[in-house]
Design a protein around this motif. Structure first.
Motif, PDB file in Angstrom:
ATOM      1  N   PHE A   6       0.841  -1.204   0.000  1.00 29.98           N
ATOM      2  CA  PHE A   6       0.000   0.000   0.000  1.00 29.98           C
ATOM      3  C   PHE A   6       0.874   1.252   0.000  1.00 29.98           C
ATOM      4  CE2 PHE A   6      -1.965   3.421   2.479  1.00 29.98           C
ATOM      5  CZ  PHE A   6      -3.105   3.666   1.716  1.00 29.98           C
ATOM      6  N   ILE A   7       1.899   1.263   0.855  1.00 32.28           N
ATOM      7  CA  ILE A   7       2.801   2.413   0.937  1.00 32.28           C
ATOM      8  C   ILE A   7       3.514   2.633  -0.388  1.00 32.28           C
ATOM      9  CG2 ILE A   7       4.976   3.207   1.982  1.00 32.28           C
ATOM     10  CD1 ILE A   7       3.954   2.039   4.644  1.00 32.28           C
ATOM     11  N   LYS A   8       4.010   1.549  -0.987  1.00 31.72           N
ATOM     12  CA  LYS A   8       4.680   1.659  -2.284  1.00 31.72           C
ATOM     13  C   LYS A   8       3.759   2.265  -3.336  1.00 31.72           C
ATOM     14  CE  LYS A   8       7.951  -2.221  -1.964  1.00 31.72           C
ATOM     15  NZ  LYS A   8       8.308  -3.538  -2.530  1.00 31.72           N
ATOM     16  N   GLU A   9       2.517   1.805  -3.350  1.00 32.53           N
ATOM     17  CA  GLU A   9       1.563   2.306  -4.332  1.00 32.53           C
ATOM     18  C   GLU A   9       1.285   3.783  -4.118  1.00 32.53           C
ATOM     19  OE1 GLU A   9      -2.988   1.565  -4.497  1.00 32.53           O
ATOM     20  OE2 GLU A   9      -2.089   0.004  -5.755  1.00 32.53           O
ATOM     21  N   GLN A  10       1.120   4.171  -2.843  1.00 35.40           N
ATOM     22  CA  GLN A  10       0.849   5.569  -2.529  1.00 35.40           C
ATOM     23  C   GLN A  10       2.016   6.470  -2.923  1.00 35.40           C
ATOM     24  OE1 GLN A  10      -2.154   6.949  -1.054  1.00 35.40           O
ATOM     25  NE2 GLN A  10      -2.801   4.951  -1.860  1.00 35.40           N
ATOM     26  N   LEU A  11       3.226   6.031  -2.655  1.00 32.38           N
ATOM     27  CA  LEU A  11       4.402   6.836  -2.975  1.00 32.38           C
ATOM     28  C   LEU A  11       4.628   6.921  -4.480  1.00 32.38           C
ATOM     29  CD1 LEU A  11       6.901   5.659  -0.193  1.00 32.38           C
ATOM     30  CD2 LEU A  11       5.677   7.836  -0.326  1.00 32.38           C
ATOM     31  N   PRO A  38      14.735   5.710  -4.871  1.00 31.94           N
ATOM     32  CA  PRO A  38      14.272   6.792  -5.762  1.00 31.94           C
ATOM     33  C   PRO A  38      13.407   6.294  -6.913  1.00 31.94           C
ATOM     34  CG  PRO A  38      16.557   7.143  -5.173  1.00 31.94           C
ATOM     35  CD  PRO A  38      16.197   5.778  -4.655  1.00 31.94           C
ATOM     36  N   ASN A  39      13.656   5.071  -7.381  1.00 29.61           N
ATOM     37  CA  ASN A  39      12.871   4.521  -8.499  1.00 29.61           C
ATOM     38  C   ASN A  39      11.467   4.097  -8.079  1.00 29.61           C
ATOM     39  OD1 ASN A  39      15.061   4.782 -10.278  1.00 29.61           O
ATOM     40  ND2 ASN A  39      15.914   2.832  -9.592  1.00 29.61           N
ATOM     41  N   LEU A  40      11.239   4.031  -6.764  1.00 29.91           N
ATOM     42  CA  LEU A  40       9.931   3.618  -6.249  1.00 29.91           C
ATOM     43  C   LEU A  40       9.032   4.806  -5.938  1.00 29.91           C
ATOM     44  CD1 LEU A  40      11.107   0.812  -3.759  1.00 29.91           C
ATOM     45  CD2 LEU A  40      10.344   0.537  -6.133  1.00 29.91           C
ATOM     46  N   LEU A  41       9.550   6.013  -6.146  1.00 27.43           N
ATOM     47  CA  LEU A  41       8.821   7.216  -5.760  1.00 27.43           C
ATOM     48  C   LEU A  41       8.267   7.959  -6.961  1.00 27.43           C
ATOM     49  CD1 LEU A  41      11.363   8.637  -3.136  1.00 27.43           C
ATOM     50  CD2 LEU A  41       9.454   7.059  -2.729  1.00 27.43           C
ATOM     51  N   SER A  42       7.217   8.696  -6.717  1.00 24.37           N
ATOM     52  CA  SER A  42       6.673   9.611  -7.712  1.00 24.37           C
ATOM     53  C   SER A  42       7.736  10.648  -8.090  1.00 24.37           C
ATOM     54  CB  SER A  42       5.449  10.324  -7.126  1.00 24.37           C
ATOM     55  OG  SER A  42       5.178  11.525  -7.808  1.00 24.37           O
ATOM     56  N   PRO A  43       7.726  11.132  -9.329  1.00 23.27           N
ATOM     57  CA  PRO A  43       8.656  12.200  -9.733  1.00 23.27           C
ATOM     58  C   PRO A  43       8.488  13.472  -8.916  1.00 23.27           C
ATOM     59  CG  PRO A  43       7.626  11.202 -11.660  1.00 23.27           C
ATOM     60  CD  PRO A  43       6.890  10.678 -10.466  1.00 23.27           C
ATOM     61  N   LYS A  44       7.404  13.549  -8.158  1.00 21.45           N
ATOM     62  CA  LYS A  44       7.151  14.743  -7.354  1.00 21.45           C
ATOM     63  C   LYS A  44       7.702  14.624  -5.926  1.00 21.45           C
ATOM     64  CE  LYS A  44       3.257  16.649  -9.885  1.00 21.45           C
ATOM     65  NZ  LYS A  44       1.963  17.343  -9.770  1.00 21.45           N
ATOM     66  N   ILE A  45       8.309  13.465  -5.600  1.00 23.86           N
ATOM     67  CA  ILE A  45       8.945  13.280  -4.294  1.00 23.86           C
ATOM     68  C   ILE A  45      10.446  13.213  -4.520  1.00 23.86           C
ATOM     69  CG2 ILE A  45       9.193  11.806  -2.268  1.00 23.86           C
ATOM     70  CD1 ILE A  45       6.360  10.774  -2.799  1.00 23.86           C
ATOM     71  N   HIS A  46      11.175  14.160  -3.973  1.00 21.51           N
ATOM     72  CA  HIS A  46      12.615  14.276  -4.199  1.00 21.51           C
ATOM     73  C   HIS A  46      13.369  14.005  -2.899  1.00 21.51           C
ATOM     74  CE1 HIS A  46      11.533  16.328  -7.982  1.00 21.51           C
ATOM     75  NE2 HIS A  46      10.613  16.940  -7.240  1.00 21.51           N
ATOM     76  N   LEU A  47      14.340  13.118  -2.965  1.00 18.19           N
ATOM     77  CA  LEU A  47      15.192  12.838  -1.811  1.00 18.19           C
ATOM     78  C   LEU A  47      16.513  13.569  -1.981  1.00 18.19           C
ATOM     79  CD1 LEU A  47      14.610   9.011  -1.248  1.00 18.19           C
ATOM     80  CD2 LEU A  47      13.364  10.966  -0.298  1.00 18.19           C
ATOM     81  N   ILE A  48      16.932  14.274  -0.935  1.00 19.63           N
ATOM     82  CA  ILE A  48      18.138  15.089  -0.977  1.00 19.63           C
ATOM     83  C   ILE A  48      19.085  14.599   0.110  1.00 19.63           C
ATOM     84  CG2 ILE A  48      19.038  17.440  -0.843  1.00 19.63           C
ATOM     85  CD1 ILE A  48      16.012  18.275  -1.140  1.00 19.63           C
ATOM     86  N   SER A  49      20.340  14.433  -0.259  1.00 21.80           N
ATOM     87  CA  SER A  49      21.354  14.032   0.720  1.00 21.80           C
ATOM     88  C   SER A  49      21.962  15.276   1.356  1.00 21.80           C
ATOM     89  CB  SER A  49      22.456  13.207   0.044  1.00 21.80           C
ATOM     90  OG  SER A  49      21.919  12.022  -0.510  1.00 21.80           O
TER      91      SER A  49
END
Length: 348
Positions: A6-11, A38-49
């Motif tokens: 469910f979480i994967k689908e939502q993200l 990063p490949n499991l996320l929507s293009p609108k969710i950005h992870l920054i280091s």
């Protein structure tokens, strides 16, 4: 559908406003890359280091001092892995060793005491680099060295703490929507530390471990908490609200807060730890190591604060690769540039 699916689908299907979440832990940076998150996320969710890799935030003055010591007669510098390849203003510890310097890599911190005991006429300098996670280790080394009557072992310290650098990031950028709180650091500090930071900054924090499922759960929580302060702990097997009080007592016995210099960010007030004056005989010259020199074209300073992604640095993948790293972010296996490179991620 189970909870993780469910979480994967939502993200993956998230279609709201763009969100930027920063992790401030080098192990998280590596785990995010290794798990292909990063490949499991929507293009609108950005992870920054962010500035969570201890090697990456060490200024060149510290490297220069270590190389100088390694080339000093009757002196050996002891360090953990990645630091050996980080360039100072002139050379790295690896370069110094190739030029006759004495540098040895440690696998266990207690080996430093054994080496000093075995060679009482030789001086040893332990490169004490790290965050709240490793500072208790250096306190343990000092405690055991004192008990054993070892006087030929000193520390060259570059020890950082998380709260002030997170405050610095929040003051100097307005495009962070939440933080993945560092797992290892939280074991020592407790999750309450980030509760206080969340209240100050108005941003959500989610403590996470290092498995893919836990990281995805933390990211999903941050999405749901958008615009609301609060702290969620998804690493309860290791992180309590108050943390490891015994470890903090050991640190406070030997170390005290100080201002600290961060690569690409300058001096941040109250963001470091240094040996107390009563233990100054164990200091190898840690004071005043503030200068920092970026290689020409290197954008580590902008990468570390999330201003640009690693592949926006003009050296990335060209003059700067893991085999021939110019900046510390490409040297360390916890560095954002290194993980961006090996995972094949590129900004599009």
């Amino acid at each position: 559908m189970d909870k993780l699916e469910f979480i994967k689908e939502q993200l993956k299907n998230y279609d709201g406003e763009d969100l930027r979440f920063m992790e401030v832990c080098g192990t998280h940076t590596a785990a995010i890359s290794e798990n292909g998150i990063p490949n499991l996320l929507s293009p609108k969710i950005h992870l920054i280091s962010g500035p969570g890799c201890p090697v990456c935030v060490t200024v060149t003055a510290v490297i220069d001092k270590l190389t100088e010591l390694s080339l000093t007669e009757n002196t050996t510098v002891l360090t953990f892995g990645d630091l050996i390849r980080v360039k100072g203003s002139k050379m790295s510890l690896a370069d110094a060793r190739a030029n006759g310097g004495k540098v040895e890599m440690l696998y266990s911190p207690m080996d430093a005491i054994k080496m000093a005991q075995s060679n009482p006429d030789r001086n040893y300098v332990f490169a004490a680099i790290g965050f709240e996670t490793t500072t208790p280790v250096y306190a343990m080394v000092l405690e055991n060295a004192i008990k054993a009557g070892v006087h030929n072992l000193k520390l060259l310290t570059s020890l950082k703490t998380m709260p002030e650098v997170i405050r610095w990031v929040c003051k100097n950028t307005d495009n962070i929507d939440g933080f993945i709180a560092p797992g290892h650091v939280s074991v020592i500090t407790g999750s309450d530390l980030f509760k206080e930071l969340s209240e100050e900054t108005g941003l959500p924090f989610a403590v996470a471990g290092f498995e893919g499922a836990g990281l995805l759960t933390a990211i999903y929580a941050l999405v749901k908490m958008k615009g609301k302060a609060g702290i969620k702990n998804f690493y309860r097997s290791a992180v309590s609200e108050k943390g490891n009080e015994e470890a903090r007592k050991a640190v406070n016995r030997f170390f005290e807060p100080c201002d600290a210099s961060w690569r690409g960010m300058g001096t941040i007030e109250g963001s470091g730890m240094r040996l107390k004056k009563e233990y100054s005989e164990y200091d190898a010259g840690s004071y005043g190591l503030d200068e920092d020199h970026m290689p020409p074209g290197c954008s580590c300073s902008r990468v570390l604060t999330g201003e640009i992604s690693p592949d926006e640095c003009p050296l990335f993948g060209k003059k700067c690769t893991p085999e021939d790293a110019h900046g510390a972010c490409m040297v360390s296996t916890e560095g954002s540039c290194y993980n961006y490179f090996i995972s094949g991620r590129r900004k599009r």
